[in-house]
Design a protein around this motif. Sequence first.
Motif, PDB file in Angstrom:
ATOM      1  N   LEU A   1      12.957  15.540  22.526  1.00 53.93           N
ATOM      2  CA  LEU A   1      12.608  16.605  23.600  1.00 53.93           C
ATOM      3  C   LEU A   1      11.719  17.542  22.497  1.00 53.93           C
ATOM      4  N   GLU A   2      10.549  17.737  22.679  1.00 57.05           N
ATOM      5  CA  GLU A   2       9.646  18.666  21.804  1.00 57.05           C
ATOM      6  C   GLU A   2       9.134  19.726  22.753  1.00 57.05           C
ATOM      7  N   ASN A   3       8.117  19.898  22.912  1.00 63.04           N
ATOM      8  CA  ASN A   3       7.512  21.022  23.537  1.00 63.04           C
ATOM      9  C   ASN A   3       7.164  20.669  24.936  1.00 63.04           C
ATOM     10  N   ASN A   4       7.425  19.440  25.454  1.00 63.63           N
ATOM     11  CA  ASN A   4       7.163  19.245  26.797  1.00 63.63           C
ATOM     12  C   ASN A   4       8.638  18.655  27.480  1.00 63.63           C
ATOM     13  N   MET A   5       8.897  19.782  28.266  1.00 59.21           N
ATOM     14  CA  MET A   5      10.249  19.597  29.123  1.00 59.21           C
ATOM     15  C   MET A   5      10.057  19.601  30.557  1.00 59.21           C
ATOM     16  N   ARG A   6       8.858  19.456  30.865  1.00 55.65           N
ATOM     17  CA  ARG A   6       8.582  19.551  32.348  1.00 55.65           C
ATOM     18  C   ARG A   6       9.311  18.562  33.073  1.00 55.65           C
ATOM     19  N   GLY A   7       9.644  19.298  34.277  1.00 61.22           N
ATOM     20  CA  GLY A   7      10.431  18.397  35.106  1.00 61.22           C
ATOM     21  C   GLY A   7      12.182  18.555  34.969  1.00 61.22           C
ATOM     22  N   VAL A   8      12.301  19.175  33.774  1.00 64.77           N
ATOM     23  CA  VAL A   8      13.680  19.177  33.420  1.00 64.77           C
ATOM     24  C   VAL A   8      14.568  20.447  34.208  1.00 64.77           C
ATOM     25  N   VAL A   9      15.512  20.277  34.792  1.00 62.93           N
ATOM     26  CA  VAL A   9      16.110  21.454  35.485  1.00 62.93           C
ATOM     27  C   VAL A   9      17.760  21.405  34.503  1.00 62.93           C
ATOM     28  N   LEU A  10      17.848  22.530  33.956  1.00 59.46           N
ATOM     29  CA  LEU A  10      18.989  22.814  32.967  1.00 59.46           C
ATOM     30  C   LEU A  10      19.981  23.766  34.077  1.00 59.46           C
ATOM     31  N   ARG A  11      21.457  23.500  33.850  1.00 56.60           N
ATOM     32  CA  ARG A  11      22.366  24.189  34.401  1.00 56.60           C
ATOM     33  C   ARG A  11      22.881  25.166  33.439  1.00 56.60           C
ATOM     34  N   VAL A  12      22.512  26.566  33.634  1.00 56.01           N
ATOM     35  CA  VAL A  12      22.780  27.678  32.858  1.00 56.01           C
ATOM     36  C   VAL A  12      24.213  28.555  33.145  1.00 56.01           C
ATOM     37  N   VAL A  13      25.245  28.510  32.388  1.00 50.95           N
ATOM     38  CA  VAL A  13      26.431  29.343  32.875  1.00 50.95           C
ATOM     39  C   VAL A  13      26.311  30.551  31.910  1.00 50.95           C
TER      40      VAL A  13
END
Length: 813
Positions: A434-446
Amino acid sequence: MEVFPLLLVLSVWWSRTWDLANADSIIHIGAIFDESAKKDDEVFRTAVGDLNQNEEILQTEKITFSVTFVDGSNPFQAVQEACELMNQGILALVSSIGCTSAGSLQSLADAMHIPHLFIQRSTAGTPRSGCGLTRSNRNDDYTLSVRPPVYLNDVILRVVTEYAWQKFIIFYDSEYDIRGIQEFLDKVSQQGMDVALQKVENNINKMITTLFDTLRIEELNRYRDTLRRAILVMNPATAKSFITEVVETNLVAFDCHWIIINEEINDVDVQELVRRSIGRLTIIRQTFPVPQNISQRCFRGNHRISSTLCDPKDPFAQNMEISNLYIYDTVLLLANAFHKKLEDRKWHSMASLSCIRKNSKPWQGGRSMLETIKKGGVSGLTGELEFGENGGNPNVHFEILGTNYGEELGRGVRKLGCWNPVTGLNGSLTDKKLENNMRGVVLRVVTVLEEPFVMVSENVLGKPKKYQGFSIDVLDALSNYLGFNYEIYVAPDHKYGSPQEDGTWNGLVGELVFKRADIGISALTITPDRENVVDFTTRYMDYSVGVLLRRAEKTVDMFACLAPFDLSLWACIAGTVLLVGLLVYLLNWLNPPRLQMGSMTSTTLYNSMWFVYGSFVQQGGEVPYTTLATRMMMGAWWLFALIVISSYTANLAAFLTITRIETSIQSLQDLSKQTDIPYGTVLDSAVYEHVRMKGMNPFERDSMYSQMWRMIHRSNGSENNVLESQAGIQKVKYGNYAFVWDAAVLEYVAINDPDCSFYTIGNTVADRGYGIALQHGSPYRDVFSQRYQPSLPQFHKCWQKTRDFWIRSEGFY
């Protein structure tokens, strides 16, 4: 709706072939199938029916057959049924069973000289293991392996090598013989790879529950790290259930990469596996060439295949197993071999053979029939079916399918490459990071609400909450640069996290440990205990401990003019005025002065006192005291008054122009030495643990922190500590209390307090820092650290600029 016509057709074929069997047909085939493989029998009958309708191959002759079912794990029953078939008279024996009975049938076929075409099958679609049939160099080996050898070892090794994996785990179901990949395990061990094995029981839910019950939190984290790279050697149904369970229990994260290898995975299974999984998925399965021309899809040379088998859209064809395809091609191969024998006029009639008699002779035409079958070849549903010198089918092709990292539903599956034993791998496989392109990734942030790092504005007219603050600015910058999206929520217990008695963690850190969140961000400091269970990026801001105190209340005092001198000094000055006035009177009384003409001044005690006072305050006129003694004493008095008045004036000016807080606490050292003002912090917080370690650890014990720990730890911490930072701030504002907390947070609170009732003291040594917390072993750690590290100077500059603005706006200089 579609089953009844199929059964009708099968019944017609069955009655027709049965009638032919009762007639004196010269082509008779025996078939032995596993009792659990009813579809093998259906396809076998379909193949015979197709060929009997094709007059270009067998012309006037028709194929008859006898089918029997056996328990695949009972070799004695398989041999007994085969003997019965040979007694009826057969030209060849077709078997679709497991390895347990295959060896017994091989020995029987070799003894009776009956060509034996063996299609290996495995239980419930579990990947095959090599049967290990004994083959000799002599010409008495009558068993031909229709299915190609098991190449799983070679394919897995090549794929793992291409992906450059060094550590992974292999899961296999209870039906799989793990000895089937022993060669692969030996090779990866020689290459220094770290490989673990785990058997997947039938009750997957119970197996995973046992893991959570038996493993400690550190062991569970290490197990989760192992699951980031895994190979699944199991049937599709078990694989789907297993993936569903591990995803729902948060055992795997988005960055996992799993390889599923099985020859029996069809298109429906592929889509279902992709839908249930997260992270990246690679699927390896056997593939067969399909004619590009749709109109020619059901034609193989001069033979037309039933549309129920060759049409990919037909439900029956979609659910066919690989053994079914090879059974159809086996019948087609035998039909062509029989046609060849009839054309060459070298036909050997069937003989009734008995396996029981000791003096029974093998079939005389067996060798000729075997050679004709081996030299022949057909193009069928499995592509080219032919045999090599060793009696095996060398034609096999594997396709490698894969997905990219992504959690969105419906992500596409694309072909990554193909493999065959002749040319090897055709395609490029790279385990992209996972370098510069994380398009489409949805992260859950607490997060945890903590001004000024994370603040929230409540809903306005139905709009969602909006988070802002220093930490949110960092997160937004990473999101804009890398292209990912995030969903943010507050930790349920509003705590940063600390270890509990059972070894688990609560708060923000606990959300990461249990894989409920991908990222944790707030005023979160990097500590050794937290680094044991989660990963941190490099610090994006320095951290130091500070103290929040309440300012002394300002009061209006009408006697403030007396403040430059102490009360005792004022008493001495008043006494001096009285004493000097008395001396002046006595000197004038003993030696009366000569008064000028018309002078009305008298040398009374009252006048002497008033004269001394007036001269002290630099008021009044000169009284004609002409005696030398009086003049000398008054000169000394005037000099004294000049010094006193000058000192008073200077001190009064300084007192009226300088407004500073008079307090004895100006540092952490001053705070630790006093006991008048109680102080504490948030219970079980990073500051609490920091003071405890500094004060109790014998290797780094500090006298200042030891004194602080005695105050903070009173009554096991319940007396002077609070549960949340806001409670500590309120306790300082409305009581006699000092709150020990993050210096940056306390500065923000003091500057933005509307009553301007706080001031802070801090520690100039920054021994820790604020960082972004991630799941243990997360691939985002290096990516995030590399991306915001170049912008740290700008961030600190922005922070200083914002802080200066607050100071100016609040009137502090």
